[in-house]
Scaffold this active site. Structure first.
Site, PDB file in Angstrom:
ATOM      1  N   CYS A 204       0.807  -1.226   0.000  1.00 21.19           N
ATOM      2  CA  CYS A 204       0.000   0.000   0.000  1.00 21.19           C
ATOM      3  C   CYS A 204       0.836   1.271   0.000  1.00 21.19           C
ATOM      4  O   CYS A 204       0.282   2.377   0.018  1.00 21.19           O
ATOM      5  CB  CYS A 204      -0.957  -0.021   1.176  1.00 21.19           C
ATOM      6  SG  CYS A 204      -2.150  -1.387   1.059  1.00 21.19           S
TER       7      CYS A 204
ATOM      8  N   GLU B 103       0.186   5.423  13.874  1.00 21.81           N
ATOM      9  CA  GLU B 103       0.557   6.589  13.072  1.00 21.81           C
ATOM     10  C   GLU B 103       0.317   7.882  13.829  1.00 21.81           C
ATOM     11  O   GLU B 103       1.164   8.788  13.821  1.00 21.81           O
ATOM     12  CB  GLU B 103      -0.227   6.607  11.757  1.00 21.81           C
ATOM     13  CG  GLU B 103       0.164   7.771  10.856  1.00 21.81           C
ATOM     14  CD  GLU B 103      -0.593   7.819   9.545  1.00 21.81           C
ATOM     15  OE1 GLU B 103      -0.167   8.582   8.647  1.00 21.81           O
ATOM     16  OE2 GLU B 103      -1.602   7.096   9.404  1.00 21.81           O
TER      17      GLU B 103
ATOM     18  N   LYS C 289      -9.012   8.759   3.098  1.00 28.39           N
ATOM     19  CA  LYS C 289      -9.606   7.425   2.958  1.00 28.39           C
ATOM     20  C   LYS C 289     -11.026   7.371   3.517  1.00 28.39           C
ATOM     21  O   LYS C 289     -11.756   6.424   3.235  1.00 28.39           O
ATOM     22  CB  LYS C 289      -8.719   6.380   3.621  1.00 28.39           C
ATOM     23  CG  LYS C 289      -7.403   6.108   2.899  1.00 28.39           C
ATOM     24  CD  LYS C 289      -6.618   4.992   3.571  1.00 28.39           C
ATOM     25  CE  LYS C 289      -5.331   4.670   2.819  1.00 28.39           C
ATOM     26  NZ  LYS C 289      -4.282   5.701   2.999  1.00 28.39           N
TER      27      LYS C 289
ATOM     28  N   HIS D 229      -9.633   2.606   1.053  1.00 32.45           N
ATOM     29  CA  HIS D 229      -8.199   2.329   0.920  1.00 32.45           C
ATOM     30  C   HIS D 229      -7.931   1.802  -0.485  1.00 32.45           C
ATOM     31  O   HIS D 229      -8.299   0.673  -0.827  1.00 32.45           O
ATOM     32  CB  HIS D 229      -7.779   1.310   1.978  1.00 32.45           C
ATOM     33  CG  HIS D 229      -6.295   1.171   2.114  1.00 32.45           C
ATOM     34  ND1 HIS D 229      -5.399   1.719   1.230  1.00 32.45           N
ATOM     35  CD2 HIS D 229      -5.546   0.538   3.072  1.00 32.45           C
ATOM     36  CE1 HIS D 229      -4.163   1.422   1.612  1.00 32.45           C
ATOM     37  NE2 HIS D 229      -4.239   0.718   2.727  1.00 32.45           N
TER      38      HIS D 229
ATOM     39  N   PHE E 220       1.981  -3.506   3.890  1.00 32.14           N
ATOM     40  CA  PHE E 220       2.300  -4.813   4.438  1.00 32.14           C
ATOM     41  C   PHE E 220       3.784  -5.107   4.209  1.00 32.14           C
ATOM     42  O   PHE E 220       4.372  -4.714   3.197  1.00 32.14           O
ATOM     43  CB  PHE E 220       1.467  -5.899   3.754  1.00 32.14           C
ATOM     44  CG  PHE E 220       0.044  -6.008   4.257  1.00 32.14           C
ATOM     45  CD1 PHE E 220      -0.415  -5.243   5.308  1.00 32.14           C
ATOM     46  CD2 PHE E 220      -0.838  -6.894   3.659  1.00 32.14           C
ATOM     47  CE1 PHE E 220      -1.721  -5.356   5.768  1.00 32.14           C
ATOM     48  CE2 PHE E 220      -2.146  -7.017   4.101  1.00 32.14           C
ATOM     49  CZ  PHE E 220      -2.586  -6.248   5.159  1.00 32.14           C
TER      50      PHE E 220
END
Length: 406
Positions: free
Chosen positions: A162, A313, A331, A336, A394
């Protein structure tokens, strides 16, 4: 040095928020969620998504070509056409050998592969399409764009899950600063709303389960967030060196002044609990930009709407940026978009800097009390001299971009 700064001279978008840049940005600034029930995911554990709607590939590309391109490539071609037109460059007259293409995608043509695997299982190997590989291989998006625009310079695809779209833009910036290219078409594209991919995300527990209220499902930083909503689309940015853009009288929307990339080296899907990898990427992008944390006026956060990722985050941002710049996760509107997310959000960061507007975070009804940052709940006019856009993937792959006013 200033002459090696990189200019953004063209933008092109195909998103769930709109099939071009203007409509996408309008929907983002209005904070209008796009999630809805997805008939293509009927029977899946989670059957909501943020699909691109009103996109007719046969009308846009012609029937023959549309049928030869997977949806992730269709999105990219249309976004690239808009971006190149926006830049004022003419592919008929440019030196193609000095034009590169760098695209990011996490999954490539997964829908084509899934469909052809079904043909293999239900019919026979002889019925599998000879276009299976040219349609599903991830590198084909860069190859198709090179053919579309006569770009014969470096032509590549990066895959950092991503973070792919952001990684592509950082790589493109490197090519320009190294003198390998004079123009790079860079961005990300994704079309992974196919049953197998989305069933995998559902089994991992990554997706929101608000199927009875899809429009409220993607809610970054909200106390009631429960997972992300899958999205799709593409963003293309035309990048040039600032001096070259100025010499031809181009409009410079913003400057790409910093890039940081790191790896958590921690877990296949979860971020490091202390956010050390993502913090290192933010600090690297700021150092690359010759900036300090207090210079940041806006953050387009990765903000997926998952409980753990948003908290990690946000905790990192509060530590690195104690002056509390306004933070947004777009988002909440688009869902996403996976490998396209970093490029799409980079484009939104460019528009925020250019127009002096911080867009809202949709569905932020109550900020998680564990989160100590200022999240924009409404569109906010504000001069932004420097914005950063965070993207994480990921495998612990992190990419952060820094954009400055032209």
């Amino acid at each position: 040095m200033a002459g090696m700064d990189v200019a953004v001279t063209g933008l092109g978008l195909v998103t769930p928020a709109g099939n071009d840049t203007a409509r996408s940005w309008q929907t983002i600034c209005a904070g209008q969620p796009t999630a809805d029930v997805d008939p293509g995911l009927a029977g899946n554990p989670v059957s909501i998504s943020c699909r691109v709607t009103g996109f007719d590939p046969e009308e846009l590309l012609g029937a023959r070509r549309a049928h030869r391109l997977d949806r992730f490539v269709q999105f990219a071609v249309i976004a690239a056409r808009e971006a190149v037109a926006d830049s004022g460059l003419d592919p008929a007259t440019w030196d193609g050998a000095r034009v590169g293409v760098v695209m990011g995608t996490a999954g490539g043509g997964a829908a084509t592969f899934e469909a052809q695997h079904r043909v293999l299982m239900e019919e026979s190997p002889s019925w599998v399409s000879p276009l299976t590989l040219p349609m599903h291989l991830p590198n084909m998006v860069a190859g198709q764009l090179a053919m579309e625009f006569g770009a014969t310079g470096p032509d590549l695809v990066v895959a950092t899950a991503c973070a792919s779209g952001a990684t592509a833009l950082g790589t493109a910036r490197d090519l320009l600063q190294l003198g390998r290219c004079d123009v790079v078409l860079a961005g990300g594209t994704e079309a992974l709303l196919n049953p197998v991919t989305m069933a995998g995300f559902a089994k991992m527990g990554a997706l929101s389960k608000r199927q009875d209220m899809p429009a409220e499902a993607s809610r970054p930083f909200d106390v009631d967030r429960d997972g992300f909503v899958g999205g799709e689309g593409a963003a293309l940015l035309v990048l040039e060196r600032v001096d070259d853009a100025r010499a031809r009288g181009a409009r410079i929307r913003a400057r790409l002044v910093g890039y940081g990339a790191t790896a958590d080296a921690h877990h296949v899907t979860a971020p490091h609990p202390d956010g050390v990898g993502i913090e290192a990427a933010v600090r690297a992008a700021l150092a690359d930009a010759g900036a300090v944390p207090s210079d940041v006026g806006h953050v387009n956060a990765h903000g997926t709407s998952t409980p753990l990722n948003d908290l990690v985050e946000a905790t990192m941002l509060s530590r690195v940026l104690p002056h509390r710049p306004l933070v947004t996760s777009t988002k909440g509107v688009t869902g996403h978009m996976m490998g396209a997310a970093g490029a799409v959000e980079a484009a939104f960061s460019v528009l925020a800097v250019e127009q002096g507007l911080v867009p809202p975070t949709a569905n932020l009804n109550k900020l998680d009390p564990k989160i100590d940052i200022d999240v924009a709940a409404r569109v906010t006019p504000r001069r932004i001299d420097l914005a950063i856009s965070d993207s994480f993937g990921f495998g612990g792959q992190n990419a952060v971009l820094a954009f400055a006013r032209a």
